[in-house]
Design a protein around this motif. Structure first.
Motif, short mmCIF file in Angstrom:
data_model
loop_
_atom_site.label_atom_id
_atom_site.label_comp_id
_atom_site.label_asym_id
_atom_site.label_seq_id
_atom_site.Cartn_x
_atom_site.Cartn_y
_atom_site.Cartn_z
N THR A 14 0.85 -1.18 0.00
CA THR A 14 0.00 0.00 0.00
C THR A 14 0.89 1.24 0.00
OG1 THR A 14 -1.73 -1.17 1.23
CG2 THR A 14 -1.84 1.24 1.21
N LEU A 15 0.70 2.10 -1.01
CA LEU A 15 1.45 3.34 -1.12
C LEU A 15 0.57 4.48 -0.60
CD1 LEU A 15 2.78 2.91 -4.76
CD2 LEU A 15 3.88 2.19 -2.63
N VAL A 16 1.08 5.23 0.37
CA VAL A 16 0.34 6.34 0.97
C VAL A 16 1.03 7.63 0.54
CG1 VAL A 16 -0.41 7.40 3.13
CG2 VAL A 16 -0.30 4.90 2.94
N ASP A 17 0.27 8.55 -0.05
CA ASP A 17 0.82 9.82 -0.51
C ASP A 17 1.03 10.74 0.68
OD1 ASP A 17 1.65 11.93 -2.03
OD2 ASP A 17 -0.28 12.28 -3.00
N GLU A 18 2.28 11.14 0.91
CA GLU A 18 2.61 12.03 2.02
C GLU A 18 3.10 13.39 1.55
OE1 GLU A 18 4.24 9.85 5.78
OE2 GLU A 18 5.47 9.32 4.05
N GLY A 19 3.04 13.62 0.24
CA GLY A 19 3.59 14.85 -0.31
C GLY A 19 2.76 16.07 0.00
N ALA A 20 3.06 17.12 -0.74
CA ALA A 20 2.32 18.37 -0.59
C ALA A 20 0.88 18.19 -1.05
CB ALA A 20 3.00 19.46 -1.40
N LYS A 21 0.01 18.95 -0.47
CA LYS A 21 -1.41 18.86 -0.84
C LYS A 21 -1.60 19.42 -2.24
CE LYS A 21 -3.04 19.08 3.87
NZ LYS A 21 -3.27 17.78 4.25
N PRO A 22 -2.53 18.97 -3.05
CA PRO A 22 -3.53 17.97 -2.72
C PRO A 22 -2.94 16.56 -2.78
CG PRO A 22 -3.86 18.68 -4.96
CD PRO A 22 -2.74 19.52 -4.40
N LEU A 23 -3.29 15.74 -1.81
CA LEU A 23 -2.79 14.37 -1.74
C LEU A 23 -3.65 13.45 -2.61
CD1 LEU A 23 -2.09 14.12 2.10
CD2 LEU A 23 -0.47 14.63 0.26
N GLN A 24 -3.01 12.41 -3.13
CA GLN A 24 -3.71 11.40 -3.91
C GLN A 24 -4.19 10.29 -3.00
OE1 GLN A 24 -4.29 11.78 -7.27
NE2 GLN A 24 -3.38 13.79 -6.91
N GLU A 25 -5.18 9.54 -3.45
CA GLU A 25 -5.68 8.39 -2.69
C GLU A 25 -4.60 7.31 -2.62
OE1 GLU A 25 -8.60 8.14 -1.12
OE2 GLU A 25 -9.28 10.10 -1.81
N ASP A 26 -4.68 6.45 -1.60
CA ASP A 26 -3.74 5.34 -1.47
C ASP A 26 -3.81 4.44 -2.70
OD1 ASP A 26 -3.43 6.36 1.06
OD2 ASP A 26 -4.21 4.60 2.11
N VAL A 27 -2.67 3.85 -3.05
CA VAL A 27 -2.60 2.87 -4.13
C VAL A 27 -2.30 1.52 -3.49
CG1 VAL A 27 -1.37 2.13 -6.21
CG2 VAL A 27 -1.79 4.57 -5.80
N VAL A 28 -3.12 0.52 -3.80
CA VAL A 28 -2.93 -0.83 -3.27
C VAL A 28 -2.47 -1.72 -4.41
CG1 VAL A 28 -4.00 -2.81 -2.14
CG2 VAL A 28 -4.68 -0.48 -1.50
N ILE A 29 -1.30 -2.36 -4.22
CA ILE A 29 -0.72 -3.23 -5.24
C ILE A 29 -0.78 -4.66 -4.71
CG2 ILE A 29 1.35 -3.75 -6.58
CD1 ILE A 29 2.15 -0.76 -5.91
N ASN A 30 -1.44 -5.53 -5.46
CA ASN A 30 -1.53 -6.96 -5.11
C ASN A 30 -0.64 -7.73 -6.07
OD1 ASN A 30 -3.80 -7.24 -3.03
ND2 ASN A 30 -4.68 -5.90 -4.56
N ASN A 31 0.38 -8.38 -5.54
CA ASN A 31 1.31 -9.15 -6.35
C ASN A 31 0.98 -10.64 -6.24
OD1 ASN A 31 3.48 -9.90 -7.90
ND2 ASN A 31 4.97 -9.68 -6.26
N PHE A 32 0.33 -11.17 -7.27
CA PHE A 32 0.00 -12.59 -7.35
C PHE A 32 1.02 -13.28 -8.24
CE2 PHE A 32 -4.00 -10.29 -6.77
CZ PHE A 32 -4.58 -10.97 -5.72
N ALA A 33 1.04 -14.60 -8.27
CA ALA A 33 1.95 -15.35 -9.13
C ALA A 33 1.68 -15.05 -10.61
CB ALA A 33 1.85 -16.84 -8.86
N GLU A 34 0.39 -14.90 -10.98
CA GLU A 34 0.03 -14.78 -12.39
C GLU A 34 -0.19 -13.35 -12.87
OE1 GLU A 34 -3.64 -15.06 -9.94
OE2 GLU A 34 -1.81 -16.24 -10.01
N CYS A 35 -0.28 -12.38 -11.94
CA CYS A 35 -0.51 -10.99 -12.34
C CYS A 35 -0.26 -10.06 -11.16
CB CYS A 35 -1.93 -10.79 -12.87
SG CYS A 35 -3.22 -10.95 -11.62
N VAL A 36 -0.25 -8.77 -11.46
CA VAL A 36 -0.15 -7.72 -10.45
C VAL A 36 -1.32 -6.78 -10.69
CG1 VAL A 36 1.20 -5.76 -9.62
CG2 VAL A 36 2.35 -7.87 -10.26
#
Length: 82
Positions: A14-36
């Motif tokens: 899970t990537l959490v944006d901590e930069g200057a405002k406006p902040l972006q929503e969290d990005v969730v990356i799921n790494n499976f054997a067959e895809c991401v």
């Protein structure tokens, strides 16, 4: 900031944006054997947007981050020494 969790069938980053405002929503990356998959909430529609990449696309993306402008193709080489 990011977090890493190991699930039964995937690794979740899970990537959490901590930069200057406006902040972006969290990005969730799921790494499976067959895809991401990459998921992010679209606040305009209140729906999760999802992108699915093959392992080869992830490999190409990682390589592209360090290359100059151009068109590239990664070719597997025989490393057996024969």
């Amino acid at each position: 900031m990011f977090s890493i969790e190991h699930e039964f069938d995937s690794t979740v980053i899970t990537l959490v944006d901590e930069g200057a405002k406006p902040l972006q929503e969290d990005v969730v990356i799921n790494n499976f054997a067959e895809c991401v998959t990459l998921e992010q909430l679209d606040p305009r529609t209140d729906q999760i947007q999802k992108i699915t990449l093959s392992p080869e696309q992830v490999r190409d993306l990682a390589a592209a981050l360090d290359l100059p402008e151009g068109v590239y193709q990664i070719r597997e080489t025989d490393r057996s020494g024969l």
